[in-house]
Each structure stands twice: as structure tokens, then as C-alpha cells.
Design a protein around this motif. Structure first.
Motif, PDB file in Angstrom:
ATOM      1  N   MET A 272      11.185  14.035  -9.978  1.00 51.49           N
ATOM      2  CA  MET A 272      10.311  13.842 -11.135  1.00 51.49           C
ATOM      3  C   MET A 272       8.884  14.198 -10.731  1.00 51.49           C
ATOM      4  SD  MET A 272      11.825  10.287 -12.738  1.00 51.49           S
ATOM      5  CE  MET A 272      10.819  10.426 -14.215  1.00 51.49           C
ATOM      6  N   PRO A 273       8.530  15.475 -10.728  1.00 48.44           N
ATOM      7  CA  PRO A 273       7.207  15.900 -10.259  1.00 48.44           C
ATOM      8  C   PRO A 273       6.074  15.138 -10.947  1.00 48.44           C
ATOM      9  CG  PRO A 273       8.603  17.796 -10.685  1.00 48.44           C
ATOM     10  CD  PRO A 273       9.346  16.610 -11.198  1.00 48.44           C
ATOM     11  N   GLY A 274       5.175  14.591 -10.128  1.00 47.65           N
ATOM     12  CA  GLY A 274       4.033  13.859 -10.657  1.00 47.65           C
ATOM     13  C   GLY A 274       4.247  12.367 -10.808  1.00 47.65           C
ATOM     14  N   GLN A 275       5.486  11.905 -10.648  1.00 44.40           N
ATOM     15  CA  GLN A 275       5.777  10.477 -10.757  1.00 44.40           C
ATOM     16  C   GLN A 275       5.931   9.862  -9.371  1.00 44.40           C
ATOM     17  OE1 GLN A 275       5.704   8.945 -13.882  1.00 44.40           O
ATOM     18  NE2 GLN A 275       4.947  11.005 -14.319  1.00 44.40           N
ATOM     19  N   ILE A 276       5.556   8.580  -9.257  1.00 41.81           N
ATOM     20  CA  ILE A 276       5.627   7.898  -7.969  1.00 41.81           C
ATOM     21  C   ILE A 276       6.257   6.523  -8.130  1.00 41.81           C
ATOM     22  CG2 ILE A 276       3.583   9.100  -7.099  1.00 41.81           C
ATOM     23  CD1 ILE A 276       2.014   6.468  -7.518  1.00 41.81           C
ATOM     24  N   ARG A 277       6.712   5.996  -6.990  1.00 39.45           N
ATOM     25  CA  ARG A 277       7.027   4.574  -6.890  1.00 39.45           C
ATOM     26  C   ARG A 277       5.813   3.903  -6.270  1.00 39.45           C
ATOM     27  NH1 ARG A 277      11.240   6.977  -3.790  1.00 39.45           N
ATOM     28  NH2 ARG A 277      13.043   7.550  -5.083  1.00 39.45           N
ATOM     29  N   VAL A 278       5.460   2.741  -6.767  1.00 37.35           N
ATOM     30  CA  VAL A 278       4.259   2.068  -6.278  1.00 37.35           C
ATOM     31  C   VAL A 278       4.602   0.630  -5.894  1.00 37.35           C
ATOM     32  CG1 VAL A 278       3.569   1.383  -8.631  1.00 37.35           C
ATOM     33  CG2 VAL A 278       1.845   1.554  -6.826  1.00 37.35           C
ATOM     34  N   SER A 279       4.019   0.147  -4.812  1.00 36.70           N
ATOM     35  CA  SER A 279       4.278  -1.221  -4.376  1.00 36.70           C
ATOM     36  C   SER A 279       3.525  -2.220  -5.246  1.00 36.70           C
ATOM     37  CB  SER A 279       3.910  -1.397  -2.901  1.00 36.70           C
ATOM     38  OG  SER A 279       2.582  -0.982  -2.645  1.00 36.70           O
ATOM     39  N   VAL A 280       3.972  -3.457  -5.238  1.00 32.87           N
ATOM     40  CA  VAL A 280       3.439  -4.483  -6.147  1.00 32.87           C
ATOM     41  C   VAL A 280       1.942  -4.681  -5.958  1.00 32.87           C
ATOM     42  CG1 VAL A 280       3.529  -6.938  -6.734  1.00 32.87           C
ATOM     43  CG2 VAL A 280       5.655  -5.667  -6.381  1.00 32.87           C
ATOM     44  N   ASP A 281       1.476  -4.611  -4.718  1.00 33.57           N
ATOM     45  CA  ASP A 281       0.052  -4.851  -4.470  1.00 33.57           C
ATOM     46  C   ASP A 281      -0.842  -3.793  -5.099  1.00 33.57           C
ATOM     47  OD1 ASP A 281       1.264  -3.174  -2.455  1.00 33.57           O
ATOM     48  OD2 ASP A 281      -0.628  -3.220  -1.378  1.00 33.57           O
ATOM     49  N   LEU A 282      -0.274  -2.643  -5.445  1.00 31.76           N
ATOM     50  CA  LEU A 282      -1.055  -1.553  -6.038  1.00 31.76           C
ATOM     51  C   LEU A 282      -0.794  -1.378  -7.534  1.00 31.76           C
ATOM     52  CD1 LEU A 282      -0.718   1.234  -3.304  1.00 31.76           C
ATOM     53  CD2 LEU A 282      -2.539  -0.468  -3.564  1.00 31.76           C
TER      54      LEU A 282
ATOM     55  N   SER B 183      19.891  11.638 -14.430  1.00 37.31           N
ATOM     56  CA  SER B 183      19.973  11.748 -12.966  1.00 37.31           C
ATOM     57  C   SER B 183      18.644  11.545 -12.240  1.00 37.31           C
ATOM     58  CB  SER B 183      20.582  13.091 -12.576  1.00 37.31           C
ATOM     59  OG  SER B 183      21.939  13.138 -12.950  1.00 37.31           O
ATOM     60  N   PRO B 184      17.531  12.145 -12.679  1.00 38.60           N
ATOM     61  CA  PRO B 184      16.282  11.899 -11.954  1.00 38.60           C
ATOM     62  C   PRO B 184      15.888  10.424 -11.941  1.00 38.60           C
ATOM     63  CG  PRO B 184      16.080  13.834 -13.344  1.00 38.60           C
ATOM     64  CD  PRO B 184      17.359  13.174 -13.734  1.00 38.60           C
ATOM     65  N   PHE B 185      16.149   9.698 -13.028  1.00 39.59           N
ATOM     66  CA  PHE B 185      15.862   8.265 -13.062  1.00 39.59           C
ATOM     67  C   PHE B 185      16.673   7.536 -11.989  1.00 39.59           C
ATOM     68  CE2 PHE B 185      17.091   4.000 -14.336  1.00 39.59           C
ATOM     69  CZ  PHE B 185      15.881   3.415 -14.668  1.00 39.59           C
ATOM     70  N   ARG B 186      17.935   7.899 -11.867  1.00 42.71           N
ATOM     71  CA  ARG B 186      18.767   7.234 -10.862  1.00 42.71           C
ATOM     72  C   ARG B 186      18.233   7.479  -9.463  1.00 42.71           C
ATOM     73  NH1 ARG B 186      24.336   8.812 -14.090  1.00 42.71           N
ATOM     74  NH2 ARG B 186      24.093   7.195 -15.708  1.00 42.71           N
ATOM     75  N   ASP B 187      17.674   8.645  -9.234  1.00 41.39           N
ATOM     76  CA  ASP B 187      17.003   8.922  -7.968  1.00 41.39           C
ATOM     77  C   ASP B 187      15.790   8.005  -7.814  1.00 41.39           C
ATOM     78  OD1 ASP B 187      16.094  10.188  -5.593  1.00 41.39           O
ATOM     79  OD2 ASP B 187      14.901  11.595  -6.765  1.00 41.39           O
ATOM     80  N   ALA B 188      15.016   7.840  -8.878  1.00 38.15           N
ATOM     81  CA  ALA B 188      13.781   7.063  -8.816  1.00 38.15           C
ATOM     82  C   ALA B 188      14.024   5.590  -8.515  1.00 38.15           C
ATOM     83  CB  ALA B 188      13.014   7.201 -10.133  1.00 38.15           C
ATOM     84  N   VAL B 189      15.176   5.048  -8.946  1.00 34.82           N
ATOM     85  CA  VAL B 189      15.447   3.622  -8.736  1.00 34.82           C
ATOM     86  C   VAL B 189      16.455   3.371  -7.615  1.00 34.82           C
ATOM     87  CG1 VAL B 189      14.855   3.022 -11.115  1.00 34.82           C
ATOM     88  CG2 VAL B 189      17.247   3.532 -10.533  1.00 34.82           C
ATOM     89  N   GLY B 190      16.860   4.431  -6.915  1.00 37.91           N
ATOM     90  CA  GLY B 190      17.757   4.255  -5.782  1.00 37.91           C
ATOM     91  C   GLY B 190      19.219   4.181  -6.133  1.00 37.91           C
TER      92      GLY B 190
ATOM     93  N   ASN C 240       0.817  -1.214   0.000  1.00 37.28           N
ATOM     94  CA  ASN C 240       0.000   0.000   0.000  1.00 37.28           C
ATOM     95  C   ASN C 240       0.855   1.271   0.000  1.00 37.28           C
ATOM     96  OD1 ASN C 240      -2.555   1.248  -0.048  1.00 37.28           O
ATOM     97  ND2 ASN C 240      -2.488   1.615   2.155  1.00 37.28           N
ATOM     98  N   ARG C 241       1.887   1.256  -0.853  1.00 42.25           N
ATOM     99  CA  ARG C 241       2.831   2.372  -0.881  1.00 42.25           C
ATOM    100  C   ARG C 241       2.767   3.111  -2.209  1.00 42.25           C
ATOM    101  NH1 ARG C 241       8.713   1.343   0.453  1.00 42.25           N
ATOM    102  NH2 ARG C 241       8.606   3.536   1.101  1.00 42.25           N
ATOM    103  N   ARG C 242       2.656   4.415  -2.104  1.00 45.78           N
ATOM    104  CA  ARG C 242       2.789   5.329  -3.235  1.00 45.78           C
ATOM    105  C   ARG C 242       3.763   6.413  -2.791  1.00 45.78           C
ATOM    106  NH1 ARG C 242      -2.775   4.141  -3.191  1.00 45.78           N
ATOM    107  NH2 ARG C 242      -3.568   3.255  -5.152  1.00 45.78           N
ATOM    108  N   VAL C 243       4.966   6.369  -3.320  1.00 51.22           N
ATOM    109  CA  VAL C 243       6.040   7.237  -2.843  1.00 51.22           C
ATOM    110  C   VAL C 243       6.420   8.222  -3.944  1.00 51.22           C
ATOM    111  CG1 VAL C 243       8.363   7.328  -1.863  1.00 51.22           C
ATOM    112  CG2 VAL C 243       6.903   5.323  -1.433  1.00 51.22           C
ATOM    113  N   PRO C 244       6.229   9.510  -3.742  1.00 51.65           N
ATOM    114  CA  PRO C 244       6.598  10.493  -4.768  1.00 51.65           C
ATOM    115  C   PRO C 244       8.103  10.462  -5.062  1.00 51.65           C
ATOM    116  CG  PRO C 244       5.187  11.482  -3.097  1.00 51.65           C
ATOM    117  CD  PRO C 244       5.597  10.146  -2.570  1.00 51.65           C
ATOM    118  N   VAL C 245       8.437  10.645  -6.335  1.00 52.80           N
ATOM    119  CA  VAL C 245       9.836  10.784  -6.746  1.00 52.80           C
ATOM    120  C   VAL C 245      10.145  12.280  -6.760  1.00 52.80           C
ATOM    121  CG1 VAL C 245      11.537  10.343  -8.543  1.00 52.80           C
ATOM    122  CG2 VAL C 245       9.700   8.684  -8.129  1.00 52.80           C
ATOM    123  N   ASP C 246      10.973  12.727  -5.834  1.00 54.68           N
ATOM    124  CA  ASP C 246      11.187  14.163  -5.638  1.00 54.68           C
ATOM    125  C   ASP C 246      11.702  14.858  -6.892  1.00 54.68           C
ATOM    126  OD1 ASP C 246      10.341  13.946  -3.026  1.00 54.68           O
ATOM    127  OD2 ASP C 246      12.365  13.752  -2.196  1.00 54.68           O
TER     128      ASP C 246
END
Length: 331
Positions: free
Chosen positions: A53-63, A207-214, A45-51
């Protein structure tokens, strides 16, 4: 050969009315041209904003199935999956990439169960799993080609068995397309497609992608020994030719807008299904200007996407996919 002269010929005549502009449009953008890259994270139940990349999120598998439901309804044919791998799950060999229950494999199974007609594209490279941030394994400080390719083959088979429809090698190792094709075929996975990142450049737009994937801050050195020099164009054609010969079903140019000349050359030279990735830096630049009131969001987004079509793209990987498809559906 003369094509007319003023005043008998007035090119503005066909621009005067909306209906003539529509009839004379040389390129048409549709939701079916869009591929949506999405980020998957651990937990529930996770929706985590990517700082970055405005408007993009990381989402958990269940969602994830719920997350893409609107995209499916809008007619977007495929999504591309990328995992957020925290530092504690990374190691020098990227071993998490081979786990059949990793984020990509788990998300692929969830998506195919909920949306069986949706295409699922899986990124094949080790940078989202290694603690040094490289797309392959290091041997004496150098990314080793053959050792990396062997791991990528196993990774591709694991993904395909989990339901990934399209294997997308983004690593830029030599010979990996042929090796992956052989590995898939040996397992009877003859219908699994390969979308090769055939011309992927050592770019400053990631660079923003690298932030998004850790991966931000993980990279040791740079990727110039395997990703392409931005100065080179002819070399891109050699890369594409090799990948087609080795069995690529589709080819990609990455990044997008700064490399539309490469897209055009690839499409006109080979005539194969050609894609481009409007990468994170391109997306975030537009969004940053929009947030400051310097650009109109919809106009800038649609103009940029049309540029890909004009250059010859069959499809575009873009973080704007859902927003653009909404506009297109609404006319």
C-alpha cells in the motif's frame, strides 16, 4: 416531459465557466465526508511502511496522536483503527482481541486524550487476531456463528470502555448487531454507536489490507460461508434491513467502487446514514498506476471519491483521506 431541445437548450452553457460549474454541481465532497483507516503496530517510535500500500504506514501507539494531528486539523472527523498482530500473538480463539491493553484499546485511549473531538472507530472481528485468519472461531472447520458473536460482544464492550466511539462489526455473523447492542446497553454504554459492515462481500480486493494487519498467508480456506457473494444485490438489502432492525446506527458497503450499485440501492431504499469502504485493493490499484505514470494521482483520487458521493454515501473510509482533504482545503 421534454426538458428542452437544441439549439435553444445548450447544456454546455453551464459548463463554460468555473463559477457556473460550481453553482450547478449536484454533489460536493468535503473533508467531513472522509474517514481515515490507520494501522497500529507494537513497539515505540515506529513508522513501518506497508509494502503493498504505497504511502501507508503502520504506526506505534506512542506516535498515533501525532500521526493523526494533520487529519484533525484538516477537518477529517474520524479515524478507523486496525491492529497489526504478529503471528506469535495469534491463536485459534483470537484471545488478544479481549485484552484491554491491546493495540486498538491503547490507541483509542491515546487518541481521546490528545484529540477528544476526533471520532474513533474500532473494527470488531477476529481475523486480525486468529492464527487461521478467519473473522470468527472455527468449530470442526466451520466458523461458528453463536460462539463468535459471544466473543464479539465482549470485544465491543472492551473497546467501548477504552474510548472507542463507534463499534464497527466487520465479521458478517448473523445476529451480531442485536447482540452487541444489548451487550453495550447492559454496561450503560448507550451512547456508543454501531457502524455495521452490513453488506461485506467475499472480495478479491482485500489482499493489501491483510498484508497491513499481518494476516496475509494466515487464512485457511476462504470466507465465502459468511461474506456475501459478489453476484448478489437483493441479498444486500436483506442484510441491511436486519442490521437496522437490530440497532445499527450506520451501515456500510464493502468494497467500494465495484459495489456502488449496492450503495445506491441501500441509500435510496432505507435513507439511513450510509458509508462505503474504498478498500486496500482499490487504493493500491490507483497508486500502482500512478507510480507507473498511467494515471494522474490527484485527478484519479478525487474522481473516485466523488463517485462515492454521487452514489449516495454520507461518508467514505479511504486511505486517501489526508491527501484528499489537503486538496479540498486548498480549493
Amino acid at each position: 416531459m421534454p426538458l428542452g431541445s437544441f439549439p435553444n437548450t445548450r447544456l454546455r452553457r453551464n459548463r463554460r465557466d468555473a463559477w457556473t460549474r460550481a453553482l450547478t454541481a449536484e454533489n460536493v465532497l468535503a473533508p467531513s465526508n472522509l474517514i481515515w483507516p490507520i494501522f497500529i503496530c507494537e513497539g515505540e517510535n515506529r513508522r513501518v511502511p506497508v509494502d503493498t500500500m504505497p504511502g501507508q504506514i503502520r504506526v506505534s501507539v506512542d506516535l498515533v496522536a501525532e500521526h493523526v494531528a494533520e487529519a484533525v486539523a484538516l477537518g477529517i472527523p474520524a479515524v478507523a483503527l486496525f491492529p497489526y498482530t504478529p503471528a506469535e500473538q495469534r491463536d485459534p480463539e483470537g484471545t488478544r482481541a479481549l485484552d484491554e491493553n491491546n493495540l486498538i484499546c491503547s490507541a483509542a485511549r491515546a487518541l481521546k486524550a490528545a484529540h477528544p473531538t476526533l471520532g474513533v472507530i474500532g473494527d470488531v472481528a477476529l481475523d486480525t487476531y486468529t492464527d487461521h485468519g478467519h473473522d470468527g472461531v472455527l468449530r470442526d472447520g466451520y466458523v461458528h456463528n453463536e460462539d463468535t458473536v459471544a466473543i464479539l460482544c465482549e470485544m465491543a464492550v472492551t473497546m467501548a470502555k477504552a474510548g472507542v466511539d463507534v463499534i464497527a462489526p466487520s465479521d458478517m455473523m448473523d445476529g451480531r448487531i442485536g447482540a452487541i447492542r444489548a451487550a453495550l446497553d447492559a454496561q450503560g454504554l448507550i451512547h456508543t454507536k454501531i457502524m455495521s459492515y452490513a453488506a461485506k462481500y467475499a472480495s478479491g480486493f482485500y489482499s493489501p489490507f491483510r498484508d497491513a494487519v499481518g494476516s496475509l498467508g494466515q487464512l485457511i480456506g476462504d470466507k465465502k460461508t459468511y461474506q456475501m457473494d459478489p453476484a448478489n444485490s437483493d441479498e444486500a438489502l436483506r442484510e441491511v434491513a436486519l442490521d437496522i432492525q437490530e440497532g445499527a446506527d450506520m451501515v456500510m458497503v464493502k468494497p467500494g467502487l465495484p459495489y456502488l450499485d449496492i450503495v445506491h440501492r441501500v441509500r435510496t431504499t432505507f435513507g439511513v446514514p450510509t458509508y462505503a469502504y474504498q478498500v486496500s485493493g482499490e487504493y493500491s490499484m490507483i497508486m500502482a498506476a500512478v507510480e507507473r505514470g498511467w494515471l494522474d494521482h490527484d485527478r484519479a483520487m478525487m474522481e473516485a471519491l466523488m463517485a462515492f458521493k454521487r452514489a449516495g454515501c454520507n461518508g467514505i473510509l479511504t486511505y486517501f483521506a489526508v491527501k484528499a482533504a489537503r486538496l479540498l482545503k486548498n480549493g
